[in-house]
Design a protein around this motif. Structure first.
Motif, mmCIF file in Angstrom:
data_model
loop_
_atom_site.group_PDB
_atom_site.id
_atom_site.type_symbol
_atom_site.label_atom_id
_atom_site.label_comp_id
_atom_site.label_asym_id
_atom_site.label_seq_id
_atom_site.Cartn_x
_atom_site.Cartn_y
_atom_site.Cartn_z
ATOM 1 N N LEU A 10 -3.942 -1.765 -9.434
ATOM 2 C CA LEU A 10 -3.216 -0.519 -9.168
ATOM 3 C C LEU A 10 -2.549 0.012 -10.434
ATOM 4 N N LEU A 11 -1.984 -0.873 -11.235
ATOM 5 C CA LEU A 11 -1.363 -0.445 -12.488
ATOM 6 C C LEU A 11 -2.400 0.112 -13.457
ATOM 7 N N LEU A 12 -3.588 -0.468 -13.437
ATOM 8 C CA LEU A 12 -4.679 0.048 -14.277
ATOM 9 C C LEU A 12 -5.068 1.450 -13.815
ATOM 10 N N LEU A 13 -5.157 1.644 -12.500
ATOM 11 C CA LEU A 13 -5.473 2.969 -11.967
ATOM 12 C C LEU A 13 -4.386 3.981 -12.331
ATOM 13 N N LEU A 20 1.379 8.928 -9.070
ATOM 14 C CA LEU A 20 2.390 7.885 -9.069
ATOM 15 C C LEU A 20 2.779 7.450 -7.654
ATOM 16 N N PHE A 21 2.897 8.417 -6.721
ATOM 17 C CA PHE A 21 3.304 8.035 -5.369
ATOM 18 C C PHE A 21 2.260 7.108 -4.735
ATOM 19 N N GLY A 26 0.727 1.949 -2.865
ATOM 20 C CA GLY A 26 -0.279 0.887 -2.893
ATOM 21 C C GLY A 26 0.341 -0.470 -3.153
ATOM 22 N N ILE A 27 1.257 -0.527 -4.142
ATOM 23 C CA ILE A 27 1.931 -1.797 -4.441
ATOM 24 C C ILE A 27 2.757 -2.255 -3.238
ATOM 25 N N ALA A 28 3.439 -1.293 -2.590
ATOM 26 C CA ALA A 28 4.233 -1.635 -1.410
ATOM 27 C C ALA A 28 3.351 -2.186 -0.294
ATOM 28 N N ALA A 288 7.320 6.438 -0.191
ATOM 29 C CA ALA A 288 6.622 5.333 -0.853
ATOM 30 C C ALA A 288 7.609 4.385 -1.527
ATOM 31 N N ALA A 289 8.623 4.953 -2.170
ATOM 32 C CA ALA A 289 9.597 4.120 -2.877
ATOM 33 C C ALA A 289 10.454 3.311 -1.905
#
Length: 431
Positions: A10-13, A20-21, A26-28, A288-289
């Motif tokens: 995800l960080l690469l994407l 960003l959202f 995605g990480i969440a 998202a946050a």
């Protein structure tokens, strides 16, 4: 696929341009799924509707967009010029005050650079101000006003911070009070610099004209009550923030469409759509946050972060100094709304461990993040101004450097002098 590998992907994407959202969400999602309650992410979006006062964000945004489409910027500049133009460096002070007022109501620094810069940059050059100073001023002043009510970043920080268990707690009204003196400090510092620069400008210090002041005030008679009504209603506790937002939006709508008639009814849907696109982006990031914050709390990230930080930092001042540097970098890389909703749940418990008041933390955060707008090499306002004024970014970097140093010194003073943020809070009996 392991959790670490999914987050890395995800960080690469994100580095390749993924919104960003979507990265945050995605990480969440992968984090909450690994923890065994992936549905929690969706409930955060649903829960946005239950946040008290959330309606203030779209209403204040609409009011700001309506003002930017009207003749309010020109009237504001005329009134400021009639009031302050007789001072040494008067026109530059006019630019500073006008940009701060405009950014406070629109909540968008880039909009101020585009809308106000079109009026002020040619005027500053015509008055004899150095080109580099004029460029630097309109680029840097676009970030002023974020500490004044009804700034959207202030409101957003209040909404994110309010549910977090701290002692004392913090509200949007507290932040509106806390931002007044630090924001005024920044205006005074830049105004003093403007007076110093204005010594060498031939047209500076023009004679005061009472008739022009009266004419300008009469011309701006419909805009003048706005800040008074907003500040008085909130600080006196007469209305809630959401009620003040509704009153402001209705007032601006009536004045723009029916009284001034500077906006036709057929244009209204387009302006509303533009304003709501911004609101939609803020709400997507906020939802998202909030989901990401749930995962952080589940994994005890604030506690781990404090354990890591406390091994190297012993005092609140050291913590705030490191925080200044960190936030300056963050402000360059991501927008202020994303930074607020991502970092507030992490930093508030950490700051509380060092005895930092949550209102003071909020002002320190916003003061640093607003510097990030024009901090090289990737401050957003540098690129907006480069496009707007057709000059290289490197030229703007040199032009904004004195303003970065002046406002950076102001931020340090705001950071290390908590009373500047908390004095009005204590006087008002809040916080």
């Amino acid at each position: 696929m392991s959790l670490e590998l999914q987050i890395g992907l995800l960080l690469l994407l994100a580095a390749l341009g993924m919104p960003l959202f979507a990265v945050i969400l995605g990480i969440a999602l992968v984090g909450l799924q690994a923890a065994g309650y992936e549905q929690a992410a969706l409930t955060e979006f649903y829960g946005l509707g239950d946040m008290p006062g959330l309606i203030a964000i779209p209403l204040f945004t609409l009011a700001g967009y309506l003002l930017s489409e009207s003749g309010a910027p020109k009237r504001l500049v005329r009134l400021s010029d009639a009031l302050l133009g007789s001072l040494p460096g008067g026109l530059a002070i006019v630019a500073i005050v006008a940009c701060a007022f405009f950014t406070a109501f629109t909540g968008a620094s880039g909009v101020t650079v585009v809308a106000m810069g079109a009026l002020l940059y040619p005027a500053l050059k015509a008055a004899g101000y150095p080109d580099r100073y004029s460029l630097g001023l309109v680029t840097a002043a676009g970030s002023l006003g974020l500490l004044f009510a009804p700034s959207l970043p202030l409101i957003l920080y209040g909404f994110v911070a309010a549910p977090i268990a701290t002692n004392p707690t913090v509200s949007v009204q507290d932040l509106f009070l806390a931002g007044l003196l630090p924001g005024a400090l920044m205006l005074v510092v830049l105004s003093a610099h403007a007076m110093w620069v204005g010594r060498g400008v031939p047209s500076t210090g023009k004679a005061f004209d009472a008739r022009e002041l009266w004419a300008a005030a009469k011309d701006a008679r419909w805009e003048l009550p706005l800040p008074v009504v907003v500040l008085a209603a909130i600080y006196q506790g007469v209305l809630a923030v959401s009620e003040v937002a509704a009153l402001t939006a209705a007032y601006v709508l009536v004045v723009t469409l029916l009284v001034r008639r500077e906006l036709a009814f057929r244009q209204l849907p387009g302006v509303m759509a533009e304003a709501m696109r911004m609101v939609g982006a803020i709400l997507l990031i906020l939802g998202a946050a909030r989901a990401l914050s749930n995962w952080f709390i589940d994994q005890d990230v604030p506690g781990r972060l404090y354990a890591l930080v406390s091994t190297h930092i012993d005092s609140p001042l050291e913590f705030l100094l490191v925080l200044n540097v960190f936030l300056l970098v963050v402000g360059m890389l991501i927008d202020i709304f994303s930074a607020i909703v991502i970092l507030t749940p992490l930093l508030m418990p950490l700051a509380a461990q060092f005895g930092v008041h949550p209102a003071h933390l909020g002002i320190v955060m916003l003061a640093n993040l607003q510097l990030g707008y024009f901090t090289p090499p990737v401050g957003m306002n540098l690129f907006i101004a480069a496009y707007r004024f057709k000059v290289p970014v490197t030229t703007l970097v040199r032009a904004t450097l004195p303003f970065l140093l002046l406002l950076g010194a102001s931020v340090l003073l705001i950071t290390w002098w908590p009373a500047l943020s908390l004095a009005l809070l204590e006087t008002g009996g809040t916080g």
